[in-house]
Design a protein around this motif. Structure first.
Motif, PDB file in Angstrom:
ATOM      1  N   GLU A 151      -2.742  22.609 -14.597  1.00  0.00           N
ATOM      2  CA  GLU A 151      -2.537  22.660 -16.047  1.00  0.00           C
ATOM      3  C   GLU A 151      -2.249  21.289 -16.641  1.00  0.00           C
ATOM      4  OE1 GLU A 151      -2.967  25.400 -17.767  1.00  0.00           O
ATOM      5  OE2 GLU A 151      -3.432  26.524 -15.936  1.00  0.00           O
ATOM      6  N   ARG A 152      -1.458  20.496 -15.945  1.00  0.00           N
ATOM      7  CA  ARG A 152      -1.029  19.197 -16.471  1.00  0.00           C
ATOM      8  C   ARG A 152      -1.215  18.115 -15.411  1.00  0.00           C
ATOM      9  NH1 ARG A 152       4.680  21.603 -18.687  1.00  0.00           N
ATOM     10  NH2 ARG A 152       3.899  22.593 -20.597  1.00  0.00           N
ATOM     11  N   PRO A 153      -2.463  17.796 -15.055  1.00  0.00           N
ATOM     12  CA  PRO A 153      -2.691  16.798 -14.002  1.00  0.00           C
ATOM     13  C   PRO A 153      -2.326  15.395 -14.473  1.00  0.00           C
ATOM     14  CG  PRO A 153      -4.761  17.427 -15.021  1.00  0.00           C
ATOM     15  CD  PRO A 153      -3.716  18.344 -15.587  1.00  0.00           C
ATOM     16  N   VAL A 154      -2.060  14.554 -13.495  1.00  0.00           N
ATOM     17  CA  VAL A 154      -1.729  13.154 -13.746  1.00  0.00           C
ATOM     18  C   VAL A 154      -2.652  12.306 -12.882  1.00  0.00           C
ATOM     19  CG1 VAL A 154       0.053  11.378 -13.444  1.00  0.00           C
ATOM     20  CG2 VAL A 154       0.691  13.645 -14.288  1.00  0.00           C
ATOM     21  N   GLN A 155      -3.079  11.164 -13.399  1.00  0.00           N
ATOM     22  CA  GLN A 155      -3.840  10.215 -12.590  1.00  0.00           C
ATOM     23  C   GLN A 155      -3.179   8.842 -12.711  1.00  0.00           C
ATOM     24  OE1 GLN A 155      -7.732  10.874 -14.195  1.00  0.00           O
ATOM     25  NE2 GLN A 155      -7.433   9.556 -15.970  1.00  0.00           N
ATOM     26  N   ILE A 156      -3.231   8.061 -11.616  1.00  0.00           N
ATOM     27  CA  ILE A 156      -2.489   6.811 -11.534  1.00  0.00           C
ATOM     28  C   ILE A 156      -3.422   5.694 -11.080  1.00  0.00           C
ATOM     29  CG2 ILE A 156      -0.507   5.637 -10.506  1.00  0.00           C
ATOM     30  CD1 ILE A 156       0.744   8.349  -9.957  1.00  0.00           C
ATOM     31  N   VAL A 157      -3.361   4.579 -11.789  1.00  0.00           N
ATOM     32  CA  VAL A 157      -4.108   3.380 -11.432  1.00  0.00           C
ATOM     33  C   VAL A 157      -3.096   2.317 -11.007  1.00  0.00           C
ATOM     34  CG1 VAL A 157      -5.749   1.624 -12.177  1.00  0.00           C
ATOM     35  CG2 VAL A 157      -5.876   3.951 -13.126  1.00  0.00           C
ATOM     36  N   VAL A 158      -3.259   1.794  -9.788  1.00  0.00           N
ATOM     37  CA  VAL A 158      -2.302   0.843  -9.218  1.00  0.00           C
ATOM     38  C   VAL A 158      -3.043  -0.437  -8.830  1.00  0.00           C
ATOM     39  CG1 VAL A 158      -0.538   0.469  -7.443  1.00  0.00           C
ATOM     40  CG2 VAL A 158      -0.985   2.790  -8.292  1.00  0.00           C
ATOM     41  N   ALA A 159      -2.399  -1.572  -9.073  1.00  0.00           N
ATOM     42  CA  ALA A 159      -2.942  -2.856  -8.631  1.00  0.00           C
ATOM     43  C   ALA A 159      -1.774  -3.779  -8.327  1.00  0.00           C
ATOM     44  CB  ALA A 159      -3.848  -3.475  -9.699  1.00  0.00           C
ATOM     45  N   GLY A 160      -2.008  -4.763  -7.465  1.00  0.00           N
ATOM     46  CA  GLY A 160      -0.935  -5.703  -7.165  1.00  0.00           C
ATOM     47  C   GLY A 160      -1.264  -6.554  -5.957  1.00  0.00           C
ATOM     48  N   LYS A 161      -0.701  -7.775  -5.952  1.00  0.00           N
ATOM     49  CA  LYS A 161      -0.887  -8.708  -4.854  1.00  0.00           C
ATOM     50  C   LYS A 161       0.447  -8.983  -4.179  1.00  0.00           C
ATOM     51  CE  LYS A 161      -4.779 -11.509  -6.604  1.00  0.00           C
ATOM     52  NZ  LYS A 161      -5.153 -12.883  -7.039  1.00  0.00           N
ATOM     53  N   ALA A 162       0.440  -8.976  -2.861  1.00  0.00           N
ATOM     54  CA  ALA A 162       1.587  -9.451  -2.090  1.00  0.00           C
ATOM     55  C   ALA A 162       1.378 -10.928  -1.772  1.00  0.00           C
ATOM     56  CB  ALA A 162       1.726  -8.659  -0.796  1.00  0.00           C
ATOM     57  N   HIS A 163       2.475 -11.684  -1.707  1.00  0.00           N
ATOM     58  CA  HIS A 163       2.363 -13.096  -1.333  1.00  0.00           C
ATOM     59  C   HIS A 163       1.734 -13.194   0.059  1.00  0.00           C
ATOM     60  CE1 HIS A 163       3.592 -17.119  -0.019  1.00  0.00           C
ATOM     61  NE2 HIS A 163       3.732 -17.422  -1.296  1.00  0.00           N
ATOM     62  N   PRO A 164       0.861 -14.178   0.287  1.00  0.00           N
ATOM     63  CA  PRO A 164       0.182 -14.275   1.589  1.00  0.00           C
ATOM     64  C   PRO A 164       1.123 -14.319   2.786  1.00  0.00           C
ATOM     65  CG  PRO A 164      -0.849 -15.739   0.010  1.00  0.00           C
ATOM     66  CD  PRO A 164       0.368 -15.191  -0.667  1.00  0.00           C
ATOM     67  N   ALA A 165       2.338 -14.823   2.601  1.00  0.00           N
ATOM     68  CA  ALA A 165       3.275 -14.909   3.725  1.00  0.00           C
ATOM     69  C   ALA A 165       4.206 -13.711   3.806  1.00  0.00           C
ATOM     70  CB  ALA A 165       4.111 -16.182   3.595  1.00  0.00           C
ATOM     71  N   ASP A 166       4.031 -12.724   2.931  1.00  0.00           N
ATOM     72  CA  ASP A 166       4.937 -11.576   2.854  1.00  0.00           C
ATOM     73  C   ASP A 166       4.304 -10.364   3.523  1.00  0.00           C
ATOM     74  OD1 ASP A 166       6.797  -9.651   2.237  1.00  0.00           O
ATOM     75  OD2 ASP A 166       6.419  -9.649   0.082  1.00  0.00           O
ATOM     76  N   ASP A 167       4.498 -10.239   4.834  1.00  0.00           N
ATOM     77  CA  ASP A 167       3.928  -9.085   5.540  1.00  0.00           C
ATOM     78  C   ASP A 167       4.564  -7.777   5.090  1.00  0.00           C
ATOM     79  OD1 ASP A 167       2.134 -10.608   6.908  1.00  0.00           O
ATOM     80  OD2 ASP A 167       3.213 -10.583   8.817  1.00  0.00           O
ATOM     81  N   GLY A 168       5.837  -7.828   4.678  1.00  0.00           N
ATOM     82  CA  GLY A 168       6.473  -6.618   4.161  1.00  0.00           C
ATOM     83  C   GLY A 168       5.766  -6.119   2.919  1.00  0.00           C
ATOM     84  N   GLY A 169       5.440  -7.032   2.011  1.00  0.00           N
ATOM     85  CA  GLY A 169       4.702  -6.648   0.816  1.00  0.00           C
ATOM     86  C   GLY A 169       3.317  -6.128   1.154  1.00  0.00           C
ATOM     87  N   LYS A 170       2.669  -6.732   2.155  1.00  0.00           N
ATOM     88  CA  LYS A 170       1.337  -6.267   2.554  1.00  0.00           C
ATOM     89  C   LYS A 170       1.400  -4.858   3.127  1.00  0.00           C
ATOM     90  CE  LYS A 170      -0.414 -10.900   3.576  1.00  0.00           C
ATOM     91  NZ  LYS A 170      -0.990 -11.793   4.599  1.00  0.00           N
ATOM     92  N   ARG A 171       2.494  -4.545   3.842  1.00  0.00           N
ATOM     93  CA  ARG A 171       2.634  -3.182   4.368  1.00  0.00           C
ATOM     94  C   ARG A 171       2.785  -2.170   3.237  1.00  0.00           C
ATOM     95  NH1 ARG A 171       5.110  -5.936   8.752  1.00  0.00           N
ATOM     96  NH2 ARG A 171       7.132  -6.027   7.705  1.00  0.00           N
ATOM     97  N   LEU A 172       3.480  -2.571   2.162  1.00  0.00           N
ATOM     98  CA  LEU A 172       3.602  -1.681   1.001  1.00  0.00           C
ATOM     99  C   LEU A 172       2.231  -1.422   0.387  1.00  0.00           C
ATOM    100  CD1 LEU A 172       6.794  -3.137  -0.743  1.00  0.00           C
ATOM    101  CD2 LEU A 172       6.647  -1.141   0.756  1.00  0.00           C
ATOM    102  N   VAL A 173       1.430  -2.492   0.250  1.00  0.00           N
ATOM    103  CA  VAL A 173       0.080  -2.326  -0.280  1.00  0.00           C
ATOM    104  C   VAL A 173      -0.718  -1.375   0.605  1.00  0.00           C
ATOM    105  CG1 VAL A 173      -2.125  -3.502  -0.675  1.00  0.00           C
ATOM    106  CG2 VAL A 173       0.019  -4.555  -1.458  1.00  0.00           C
TER     107      VAL A 173
END
Length: 881
Positions: A542-564
């Motif tokens: 009845e009330r669907p939602v759609q989500i558009v996501v974008a983002g860059k992790a710093h090249p040295a941030d493996d933690g951020g890359k895992r989130l991506v």
């Protein structure tokens, strides 16, 4: 076969078309619709292939097409109109030139930043700091503010992002040829490239060319170390944004600050541009500019180091953008000492004094590091955060530099960021505004503000608002499908297996956007805390939602890359991939499609770690509603009429997992119970979501004038630049020497300055209570040692007190000398204290340095007050009824 040498062949434009070159080289085209439309008409397909970049377009258009246009009278008339408009824009008077303060305003301001986000055609930015700097320059241009931007030209920019098949971020560093960018070399009178040079240890040198971009009226100087006379390591100093180790970063920041000042001097000498009276450093990366100006003053005007520091401070503004110490550049003291010691840069400036400027000489500081933000604050008489909340956070974070002062008295103010509406507002939104309030009024409203013009939005019919929102959502759906297909092909998919992409997203479904850098505190994956619950939201019949996501992790941030990767893997699930997408390579071009096309802009950082966060401002200007944690600018301007606040679990302490669970649950409940029902609540025969449309209107009317970069730059001019220019003019060489001598005298005497005795005289409280409206008369005995009343200010500070007798929201009441001095240098001060608030009330007395050339009494970080036993009469905690 690979070429052994690369160079650029420039097009030769027929004489009637030569104005096109000037139009292409002035980046005003990036926010001026008529100029972009003119270039698009040159070659519509080529414009698309060039990514909307006029320089690339003119480099690719055929000679036959140019000859055709040279004989096209209609095109030449359009060209003449657009050229005349640019000439009027660049040369005509604007807000700054007609400002009532007139001659009090600075003749010029130099604005330093490590990155500038002007346009995707000049990719010299990584995220919010650069976009903010770019919007600052554009708004300054629109207002006629005589700014000179200073930065670095990175040959690889930041990085381009793609995804592996399993969703891991991959970085690419395409080489940028300045000859193919909308920049030109600054040249000396003999046409040789102008350059600046820095001395490096071991007899080495760092040379840099100066590239100039025109941002409307504002010149942007970009230093480039890829110079043949440099050795290989020196040539790589400006290779990429935020790359390399500590030594590499230090050299970048030396080039930006020291080389940047030299570039400004060179530019002003060659062009006749007024020399800056104010220097604004956008975050600590450019802090070394103060050292170069100290060197200038010591060498050219014969000032000693202390007097030069005072002269530099007077005309410097420092803006901090980080709410956490980890976001500040800090270098080993030994590294800084090596570069500024014997054989290094700034000969004649004592290296030990340089190290003192960046020393963390306060409780909890690290004596082994050199802190760029600390140096920035010590070399700036005026400093600010970038939202009201961030100003408060900054005062607490840097309070150690002003020992004894309550955080509220720390001299760091705030100017809330804004965004450049002509850059970020979709053309369709602008056209609707023109239809409603007229072209001139619309342009003025977007550039400068003015609530009366924005009030006209309230009269736009519901149907027009809703039709516009659907058009923008439909454009976003097509953009997402195109980018998603390209991403999957890059990940190794075959065209034959991508038929499903044509059904990704639905132009009639509630669309939520989330796009930003990916440090952990921004919590890219908070929405995934309960994957099943998110799936139910996305697939609700009845009330669907759609989500558009974008983002860059710093090249040295493996933690951020895992989130991506975690987000990408969820979005790859065939059950939900038509409702949630991750788009790689987030940048300005993508953002300009995302903001208008979303219905809701999501932001869920860990409060209070978002200094400002301007993406939601850009979305709001396009009629998108904000759903955000009360952090940054949203904490300041949120109202239920135009968005939703995600509750925060501030009371759970350091248990981050529990906090994320609680706040994710609050997010789900808001979307399920309030956001989606409001979007899908269609009323009457029209079938329109009337209450949603009204929230869109309130967003535009209430937030529109506030979130503009024009409002932000006007505040900088009136609250910071103008006072800094006046202070700069007042600090003549003699005045600077006198001020430095006075500060030295005050610091030497201060250990013996104090409040010795406090008593209340008339209308003293009885039994711990007093009547509202009564007045206490205070008599205070103070010791000033060798100082006089002209050197200090004695104040009573009074207000409500908490359970620990700490004064909250206190007001200062000046006391005046009545008797003294005695033989031991003691004075008696007296004055009234109005009891103007009910409830638990208290007061104290303090002594502060006072001098007409101080921007604030807290400037020296010196404060003297009473000891616990030096009071007579009522102390803190007097209760008023």
């Amino acid at each position: 076969m690979k070429a052994i040498r690369r160079f650029t062949v420039r097009p030769v434009l027929p004489e009637p078309l030569t104005p096109l070159a000037d139009l292409a080289r002035n980046l005003r085209w990036s926010w001026h619709a008529e100029t972009r439309e003119l270039f698009q008409s040159v070659d519509p397909d080529g414009w698309q292939a060039a990514g909307g970049d006029p320089v690339r377009l003119l480099g690719a258009v055929s000679a036959a097409r140019l000859a055709e246009l040279a004989g096209d009278r209609r095109f030449l008339r359009r060209l003449a109109v657009v050229t005349a408009d640019l000439d009027d824009y660049v040369g005509g008077g604007r807000w700054y030139q007609s400002h009532e303060s007139g001659a009090e305003l600075p003749a010029a301001i130099a604005y330093f930043s490590p990155e500038f986000g002007i346009t995707a055609a000049l990719p010299q930015y990584s995220g919010g700091l650069g976009i903010l700097a770019g919007d600052h320059l554009k708004a300054a241009s629109d207002l006629g503010v005589p700014l000179i931007g200073v930065g670095l030209l990175y040959r690889h920019g930041y990085f381009r992002q793609s995804l592996s098949r399993d969703g891991w971020q991959q970085e690419h560093y395409p080489v940028l040829d300045p000859n193919e960018l909308p920049v030109s070399l600054l040249r000396d009178a003999d046409a040789t490239p102008a350059r600046v040079s820095l001395s490096l240890p071991g007899g080495r040198a760092l040379h840099a060319h100066i590239w100039q971009a025109r941002v409307g009226r504002v010149p942007l100087l970009l230093l480039d170390s890829d110079v043949e006379d440099n050795d290989a390591p020196a040539r790589e100093v400006t290779d990429r944004l935020y790359g390399g180790g500590s030594d590499h970063r230090l050299l970048q920041e030396m080039l930006l600050g020291i080389g940047g000042v030299r570039a400004v001097r060179t530019y002003c000498d060659l062009t006749g541009h007024p020399a800056p009276e104010v220097f604004h450093t956008n975050e600590g990366h450019a802090g070394f500019l103060g050292l170069e100006r100290i060197r200038e003053l010591e060498g050219e005007q014969g000032l000693g180091f202390d007097a030069a520091v005072e002269a530099v401070r007077a005309g410097t503004v420092f803006t901090t953008h980080t709410p956490v110490p980890a976001g500040i550049d800090r270098f080993e003291r030994s590294l800084v000492a090596r570069h500024f010691g014997e054989g290094g840069e700034l000969p004649g400036v004592p290296v030990d004094r340089i190290l003192e400027l960046g020393a963390e000489s306060y409780p909890g500081g690290d004596p082994g590091v050199f802190n760029m933000a600390v140096m920035g604050l010590r070399l700036a008489q005026r400093a600010n955060g970038v939202s009201t909340l961030h100003g408060a956070v900054s005062r607490g974070m840097f309070a150690g530099l002003w020992p004894g002062f309550d955080p509220g008295d720390v001299p760091i103010t705030s100017v809330t960021n804004g965004v450049h509406a002509p850059t970020w507002v979709a053309p369709e939104v602008v056209r609707l505004g023109i239809r409603q309030i007229g072209p001139g009024r619309t342009e003025d409203a977007l550039s400068v503000g003015g609530s009366r013009r924005w009030d006209a939005v309230a009269d736009i019919p519901d149907q027009d608002v809703w039709d516009l929102r659907r058009v923008l959502r439909e454009q976003l759906v097509q953009e997402v499908r195109d980018r998603l297909r390209a991403s999957w092909l890059q990940r190794g998919a075959a065209e034959a297996e991508l038929g499903w992409v044509d059904s990704v997203l639905d132009p009639d479904v509630l669309t939520i956007g989330f796009a930003r850098r990916v440090p952990s505190y921004k919590r890219l994956t908070l929405m995934l805390r309960d994957p099943e619950r998110l799936r139910r939201l996305l697939l609700d019949p009845e009330r669907p939602v759609q989500i558009v996501v974008a983002g860059k992790a710093h090249p040295a941030d493996d933690g951020g890359k895992r989130l991506v990767q975690e987000l990408v893997r969820f979005a790859d699930d065939p059950r939900v991939r038509h409702r949630i997408v991750f788009l790689p390579d987030y940048g300005m071009a993508m953002a300009q499609k995302l903001y208008p096309g979303c219905d809701v802009w999501l932001n869920n950082p860990l409060r209070p770690l978002e200094a400002c966060g301007t993406s939601g401002m850009k979305a709001a200007l396009n009629g998108c509603l904000n759903l955000s944690v009360l952090d940054g600018w949203w904490d300041e301007w949120f109202e239920p009429d135009f968005g939703w606040a995600i509750p925060t679990a501030d009371g759970v302490g350091t248990d981050e997992e529990r906090r994320d669970d609680l706040e994710a649950n609050a997010l789900y409940e808001l979307i399920e119970g309030r956001v989606a029902p409001r979007f899908y609540d269609r009323v009457g025969r029209t079938g329109l979501p009337v209450r949603w449309i009204e929230m869109v209107r309130r967003t535009l009317v209430s937030l529109g004038p506030k979130v503009l970069a024009g409002r932000m730059v006007r505040e900088y001019v009136e609250r910071l630049y103008a006072p800094a220019a006046l202070a700069h003019r007042a600090l003549t060489p003699d005045a600077a020497r006198d001020l430095a001598w006075w500060k030295g005298r005050v610091r030497a005497a201060w250990p013996r300055v104090g409040v010795e005795h406090v008593e209340a005289l008339a209308a003293a409280p009885v039994n711990g209570t007093a009547e509202l409206g009564a007045t206490l008369t205070l008599r205070v005995q103070v010791s000033l040692d060798a100082l006089t009343p002209d050197d200090v200010e004695v104040q009573a500070v009074a207000g409500r007190v908490d359970a620990q007798d700490v004064i909250r929201d206190g007001r200062a009441f000046p006391l005046k000398p009545s008797v003294g001095p005695d033989l031991e240098g003691r004075w008696v001060y007296e004055g009234p204290l109005a009891l103007d608030r009910t409830g638990p009330f208290g007061y104290t007395v303090r002594i502060l340095p006072s001098h007409p050339l101080l921007a604030t009494p807290a400037e020296l970080g010196l404060l003297a007050g009473p000891s616990e036993t030096d009071t007579a009469g009522p102390g803190p905690g007097v209760v008023l009824r």
